[in-house]
Design a protein around this motif. Sequence first.
Motif, PDB file in Angstrom:
ATOM      1  N   SER A 114     -14.121   4.975  38.296  1.00  0.00           N
ATOM      2  CA  SER A 114     -13.675   6.348  38.553  1.00  0.00           C
ATOM      3  C   SER A 114     -14.816   7.213  39.096  1.00  0.00           C
ATOM      4  N   ILE A 115     -16.038   6.945  38.626  1.00  0.00           N
ATOM      5  CA  ILE A 115     -17.198   7.682  39.131  1.00  0.00           C
ATOM      6  C   ILE A 115     -17.489   7.276  40.574  1.00  0.00           C
ATOM      7  N   VAL A 116     -17.370   5.977  40.869  1.00  0.00           N
ATOM      8  CA  VAL A 116     -17.579   5.492  42.229  1.00  0.00           C
ATOM      9  C   VAL A 116     -16.575   6.127  43.179  1.00  0.00           C
ATOM     10  N   VAL A 117     -15.299   6.135  42.787  1.00  0.00           N
ATOM     11  CA  VAL A 117     -14.235   6.707  43.628  1.00  0.00           C
ATOM     12  C   VAL A 117     -14.492   8.184  43.874  1.00  0.00           C
ATOM     13  N   SER A 118     -14.812   8.917  42.814  1.00  0.00           N
ATOM     14  CA  SER A 118     -15.081  10.352  42.948  1.00  0.00           C
ATOM     15  C   SER A 118     -16.262  10.616  43.870  1.00  0.00           C
ATOM     16  N   SER A 119     -17.280   9.775  43.760  1.00  0.00           N
ATOM     17  CA  SER A 119     -18.465   9.931  44.598  1.00  0.00           C
ATOM     18  C   SER A 119     -18.141   9.677  46.064  1.00  0.00           C
ATOM     19  N   ILE A 120     -17.329   8.650  46.339  1.00  0.00           N
ATOM     20  CA  ILE A 120     -16.950   8.338  47.726  1.00  0.00           C
ATOM     21  C   ILE A 120     -16.131   9.481  48.317  1.00  0.00           C
ATOM     22  N   ILE A 121     -15.231  10.043  47.537  1.00  0.00           N
ATOM     23  CA  ILE A 121     -14.429  11.185  48.018  1.00  0.00           C
ATOM     24  C   ILE A 121     -15.343  12.344  48.397  1.00  0.00           C
ATOM     25  N   ASP A 122     -16.369  12.587  47.585  1.00  0.00           N
ATOM     26  CA  ASP A 122     -17.323  13.659  47.884  1.00  0.00           C
ATOM     27  C   ASP A 122     -18.107  13.390  49.166  1.00  0.00           C
ATOM     28  N   LYS A 123     -18.219  12.121  49.544  1.00  0.00           N
ATOM     29  CA  LYS A 123     -18.993  11.762  50.739  1.00  0.00           C
ATOM     30  C   LYS A 123     -18.188  11.932  52.029  1.00  0.00           C
ATOM     31  N   LEU A 124     -16.889  12.201  51.933  1.00  0.00           N
ATOM     32  CA  LEU A 124     -16.068  12.383  53.122  1.00  0.00           C
ATOM     33  C   LEU A 124     -16.573  13.574  53.942  1.00  0.00           C
ATOM     34  N   SER A 125     -16.423  13.473  55.246  1.00  0.00           N
ATOM     35  CA  SER A 125     -16.953  14.505  56.144  1.00  0.00           C
ATOM     36  C   SER A 125     -16.115  15.783  56.101  1.00  0.00           C
ATOM     37  N   HIS A 126     -16.594  16.818  56.772  1.00  0.00           N
ATOM     38  CA  HIS A 126     -15.938  18.131  56.768  1.00  0.00           C
ATOM     39  C   HIS A 126     -14.532  18.052  57.359  1.00  0.00           C
ATOM     40  N   ALA A 127     -14.334  17.179  58.344  1.00  0.00           N
ATOM     41  CA  ALA A 127     -13.018  17.062  58.981  1.00  0.00           C
ATOM     42  C   ALA A 127     -11.959  16.545  58.010  1.00  0.00           C
ATOM     43  N   TRP A 128     -12.399  16.001  56.898  1.00  0.00           N
ATOM     44  CA  TRP A 128     -11.482  15.452  55.908  1.00  0.00           C
ATOM     45  C   TRP A 128     -11.371  16.349  54.676  1.00  0.00           C
ATOM     46  N   LYS A 129     -11.755  17.600  54.802  1.00  0.00           N
ATOM     47  CA  LYS A 129     -11.815  18.475  53.627  1.00  0.00           C
ATOM     48  C   LYS A 129     -10.443  18.668  52.970  1.00  0.00           C
ATOM     49  N   ASP A 130      -9.370  18.798  53.780  1.00  0.00           N
ATOM     50  CA  ASP A 130      -8.034  18.985  53.202  1.00  0.00           C
ATOM     51  C   ASP A 130      -7.570  17.725  52.477  1.00  0.00           C
ATOM     52  N   PHE A 131      -7.826  16.574  53.092  1.00  0.00           N
ATOM     53  CA  PHE A 131      -7.457  15.306  52.456  1.00  0.00           C
ATOM     54  C   PHE A 131      -8.285  15.098  51.195  1.00  0.00           C
ATOM     55  N   LYS A 132      -9.537  15.490  51.254  1.00  0.00           N
ATOM     56  CA  LYS A 132     -10.409  15.387  50.079  1.00  0.00           C
ATOM     57  C   LYS A 132      -9.859  16.222  48.926  1.00  0.00           C
TER      58      LYS A 132
END
Length: 224
Positions: free
Chosen positions: A157-175
């Motif tokens: 769960s920590i890995v998944v949360s960290s990867i989501i945080d690494k998404l770029s600005h263009a993915w902010k809504d999906f994030k």
Amino acid sequence: MAATLCEMATNFQKLDCFDGGNFIRWQRKMHIFLTTLNIGYVLTDARPEENENETLQDTRKRKRKKWENNDYVCRGCILNGMSDSLFDTYVHESTAKELWDKLEARYMNEDATSKKFLVTRWNNYKMIDNKSVMEQFREIEKLLNSFKQYDMKMDESIVVSSIIDKLSHAWKDFKRTLKHKKEDISLENLANSLRLEEQNRVENEKELKVQVSDVHVLEEGTSS
């Protein structure tokens, strides 16, 4: 003996040649190999001492001879599992244990440094807009596999949360959508979600280009 030599040759081909990197993984594979051959004990058991007063002197001699033979084979296996340059560096160690201890003393410390470097890479990794998300996700998976090589475990769960945080600005809504999900997301589910979203974005971009092209055609027809 022939069966043992055949087994040794077969198993030895499966071993990676140690060139100074990923020592812990190589060491574990080598230890399994040596244990399979029933010679790994020389790395922990001392050479039987000579004692002329022993009533079972012949038995002692046989045990000592067996240990010496196994130590020679064990030392040879370790050396042959190393690159030529490292072989030349360590070939003069007199026993398998001395060789094993020398390698541990040097490369355990280097692996510790590698761990720190790996953590830094993980913390600093950020996805960018002009590169496929799934291509970047695969790069992250390689980092995670490197963590496993060093037995560095992180909660999924920590890995998944960290990867989501690494998404770029263009993915902010999906994030934001992912972060507001009530149920936990597995790493596999995250990969599937990112793949589908990226595919949808690619399709939408194609449709938009077609629409823009159609508009230009209409405008050119009107003007003529």
